[in-house]
Design an enzyme around this catalytic site. Structure first.
Site, mmCIF file in Angstrom:
data_model
loop_
_atom_site.group_PDB
_atom_site.id
_atom_site.type_symbol
_atom_site.label_atom_id
_atom_site.label_comp_id
_atom_site.label_asym_id
_atom_site.label_seq_id
_atom_site.Cartn_x
_atom_site.Cartn_y
_atom_site.Cartn_z
ATOM 1 N N CYS A 1 0.729 -1.125 -0.201
ATOM 2 C CA CYS A 1 0.140 0.085 0.019
ATOM 3 C C CYS A 1 0.917 1.452 -0.077
ATOM 4 O O CYS A 1 0.702 2.219 -0.911
ATOM 5 C CB CYS A 1 -1.082 -0.070 1.267
ATOM 6 S SG CYS A 1 -2.011 -1.424 1.246
HETATM 7 N N1 LIG Z 1 -2.850 -6.189 1.793
HETATM 8 C C1 LIG Z 1 -3.381 -5.115 2.591
HETATM 9 O O1 LIG Z 1 -3.125 -5.015 3.603
HETATM 10 C C2 LIG Z 1 -4.243 -4.173 1.798
HETATM 11 C C3 LIG Z 1 -4.681 -3.130 2.723
HETATM 12 C C4 LIG Z 1 -5.760 -2.384 2.268
HETATM 13 C C5 LIG Z 1 -5.853 -2.175 0.622
HETATM 14 N N2 LIG Z 1 -5.459 -3.089 -0.064
HETATM 15 C C6 LIG Z 1 -5.788 -3.146 -1.512
HETATM 16 O O2 LIG Z 1 -6.527 -4.219 -1.728
HETATM 17 C C7 LIG Z 1 -6.364 -4.522 -3.289
HETATM 18 C C8 LIG Z 1 -5.827 -6.195 -3.149
HETATM 19 O O3 LIG Z 1 -4.760 -6.043 -2.446
HETATM 20 P P1 LIG Z 1 -4.199 -7.543 -1.810
HETATM 21 O O4 LIG Z 1 -3.074 -7.290 -0.789
HETATM 22 O O5 LIG Z 1 -5.319 -8.375 -1.531
HETATM 23 O O6 LIG Z 1 -3.750 -8.234 -3.129
HETATM 24 P P2 LIG Z 1 -3.065 -9.574 -3.130
HETATM 25 O O7 LIG Z 1 -2.292 -9.806 -4.395
HETATM 26 O O8 LIG Z 1 -2.834 -10.335 -2.002
HETATM 27 O O9 LIG Z 1 -4.511 -10.675 -3.836
HETATM 28 C C9 LIG Z 1 -4.864 -10.130 -4.853
HETATM 29 C C10 LIG Z 1 -5.587 -11.735 -5.643
HETATM 30 O O10 LIG Z 1 -6.337 -11.271 -6.783
HETATM 31 C C11 LIG Z 1 -6.056 -12.230 -7.582
HETATM 32 N N3 LIG Z 1 -6.486 -11.702 -9.121
HETATM 33 C C12 LIG Z 1 -5.451 -10.937 -9.857
HETATM 34 N N4 LIG Z 1 -6.255 -10.532 -11.032
HETATM 35 C C13 LIG Z 1 -7.437 -11.171 -11.074
HETATM 36 C C14 LIG Z 1 -8.604 -11.258 -11.752
HETATM 37 N N5 LIG Z 1 -8.435 -10.587 -13.036
HETATM 38 N N6 LIG Z 1 -9.653 -12.011 -11.423
HETATM 39 C C15 LIG Z 1 -9.658 -12.445 -10.204
HETATM 40 N N7 LIG Z 1 -8.485 -12.579 -9.394
HETATM 41 C C16 LIG Z 1 -7.455 -11.839 -9.756
HETATM 42 C C17 LIG Z 1 -4.696 -12.359 -7.345
HETATM 43 O O11 LIG Z 1 -4.355 -13.923 -8.203
HETATM 44 C C18 LIG Z 1 -4.520 -12.444 -6.081
HETATM 45 O O12 LIG Z 1 -4.968 -13.675 -5.247
HETATM 46 C C19 LIG Z 1 -5.086 -3.848 -3.859
HETATM 47 O O13 LIG Z 1 -5.732 -2.679 -4.310
HETATM 48 C C20 LIG Z 1 -4.496 -3.315 -2.410
HETATM 49 O O14 LIG Z 1 -3.822 -2.136 -2.866
HETATM 50 C C21 LIG Z 1 -4.609 -3.953 0.429
#
Ligand SMILES: NC(=O)c1ccc[n+]([C@@H]2O[C@H](COP(=O)([O-])OP(=O)(O)OC[C@H]3O[C@@H](n4cnc5c(N)ncnc54)[C@H](O)[C@@H]3O)[C@@H](O)[C@H]2O)c1
Length: 437
Positions: free
Chosen positions: A270
């Protein structure tokens, strides 16, 4: 309205797209409140793992996945045609930066297209991925409306940012207030109702743009303040003042001050990334986000600072960085998590290797380094910690202050410890072995 009845009675089918650090805990929360949840992901391994009751995220035990599957009928799938059966669809896909450090919306766009193929009347779609203000209105809505269905009349669309703090047991998803803003009033109503079923407090805002901006403000606030203490760390170090002691004393002020801590750089999915989503958007309005650019510059320079401090410490001991044996303790971007995304430890490793050092690492949560997009290291496994291993090193660099480490024992058995996290603050004796960086 049918969707309202379905949500209120917890009979709404919830589809969560992206089974990562955000989507999986969210699936858990909806499942445990009795909703039938389907997790969608393009990663076959994740789908397989979840359907076999196996977790791949450290802070979600496999027993939870088993409970979700067996008791609450959670299923994961890579077949997006199943989206048609969902009543509410929540998007939690990645939002990284391109190599040119511009927003990479391809995951959101691809997901919106998958939804478009399966959109039907009465569905609610919520975007949770962090992104610049306007994405829900300007990117997602037009794709969904290509179906001929109208937002606010035929389907509902909102943005609700995720506020997950991985590894922090104090704030579970249900306890963290959830900001929700729809692209129109009716969409906000439906989305607020959905989240009210699963979290203790929903914060309703007037638009998706406000919800998108609110997440960015939270992260930019952290990014700027971390850069500030990082800059002060370098200044105070030159002045012979311990920044950690300064922060500790300043934090006794009961109002108007919040502590931020310096480190070897910024990590995680993030804070190093999100602010640049806004910088990019600001250019469309002929504005330069100077605070964001400046803090980015300072935070990016921190691993270089750690390397130069290491070089001077070796120099004092009449040793060279070239050929030195270095072990990096902690590859995760923060303590007690198994996530190495954007971790400054990776940059440190790259910089030390470039200088000709012989680098290994230890991390109880990262048994081996996975394939990385930005780094090309030869396959590397975590080296077990032992007296023999520590004594062999010219430098031990504490990059992540995992709780499991016994810092007294580490310092006792090392000749030089570069401490980027003040992890050795309670170590008794050996001050000549510790260099703060
Ligand atoms: N990790 C955190 O602590 C956190 C906190 C707040 C916000 N976010 C936001 O949340 C969002 C997701 O982050 P995350 O940490 O869960 O990411 P992540 O990489 O852990 O998970 C994303 C998942 O989406 C899947 N994916 C990718 N493209 C896809 C598609 N077209 N269809 C279906 N699945 C698909 C990937 O295979 C993966 O499993 C981002 O925008 C991030 O900035 C993350």
């Amino acid at each position: 309205m049918k969707i309202v009845e379905l949500i209120k009675s917890h009979r709404a089918k919830v589809g969560i797209i992206g089974m990562g650090y955000v989507g999986l805990p969210l699936s858990k929360v909806f499942s445990f409140k009795g909703f039938a949840v389907t997790g969608f992901d393009i990663d076959k391994q994740k789908v397989l793992s979840l359907n076999n009751n196996r977790s791949y995220i450290k802070h979600i035990p496999s027993s939870v996945i088993r409970e979700m599957c067996v008791k609450y009928h959670f299923r994961a799938t890579e077949h997006f045609s199943n989206l048609k059966q969902m009543d509410a669809i929540i998007i939690c896909v990645p939002t990284p930066l391109t190599v040119m450090r511009e927003p990479d919306l391809s995951y959101i766009v691809n997901t919106a297209r998958s939804i478009r193929q399966n959109l039907r009347k009465g569905q609610l779609v919520v975007l949770e991925s962090t992104t610049y203000p306007g994405t829900t209105d300007e990117v997602v809505k037009p794709i969904l409306e290509e179906t001929g269905l109208k937002c606010g009349k035929d389907f509902y669309l909102a943005f609700s940012p995720e506020r997950e703090d991985p590894g922090n047991p104090k704030y579970s998803t249900e306890k963290i207030p959830k900001v929700v803003g729809g692209v129109n009033r009716i969409s906000t109503d439906v989305a607020v109702l959905l989240y009210e079923q699963v979290v203790l407090r929903v914060v309703r805002v007037s638009s998706a743009r406000v919800a998108e901006s609110s997440k960015l403000l939270e992260n930019i606030y952290r990014c700027v303040n971390i850069a500030l203490v990082n800059e002060l760390k370098m200044l105070f170090d030159r002045m012979g003042i311990n920044i950690w002691e300064v922060i500790e004393s300043a934090s006794t002020k009961p109002f108007g001050f919040q502590s931020f801590y310096p480190g070897p750089g910024l990590g995680g999915h993030c804070i190093p990334i999100d602010p640049f989503y806004l910088s990019w958007k600001a250019r469309q309005y002929e504005m330069v986000t100077r605070f964001i650019e400046l803090s980015g510059e300072i935070n990016i320079s921190m691993p270089y600072y750690v390397v130069s401090k290491t070089m001077s410490a070796l120099n004092e001991r009449q040793k060279l960085l070239k050929g030195a044996r270095i072990v990096i303790l902690g590859m995760a971007y923060k303590k007690d998590v198994d996530d190495i995304r954007e971790s400054p430890s990776l940059k440190l490793m790259e910089l030390f290797l470039k200088e000709g050092a012989r680098v290994t690492y230890n991390d109880p949560f990262i048994p081996s380094l996975p394939k990385l997009r930005h780094y090309k290291f030869s396959p590397l496994k975590s080296t077990p910690l032992s007296v023999k291993m520590l004594k062999k090193q010219d430098v031990v660099v504490i990059s992540t202050d995992h709780t499991a480490y016994d810092y007294q024992w580490i310092v006792q058995n090392s000749s030089l410890v570069i401490d980027t996290r003040n992890a050795t603050k309670n170590v008794r004796g050996y001050p000549e072995r510790i260099v703060r960086a």
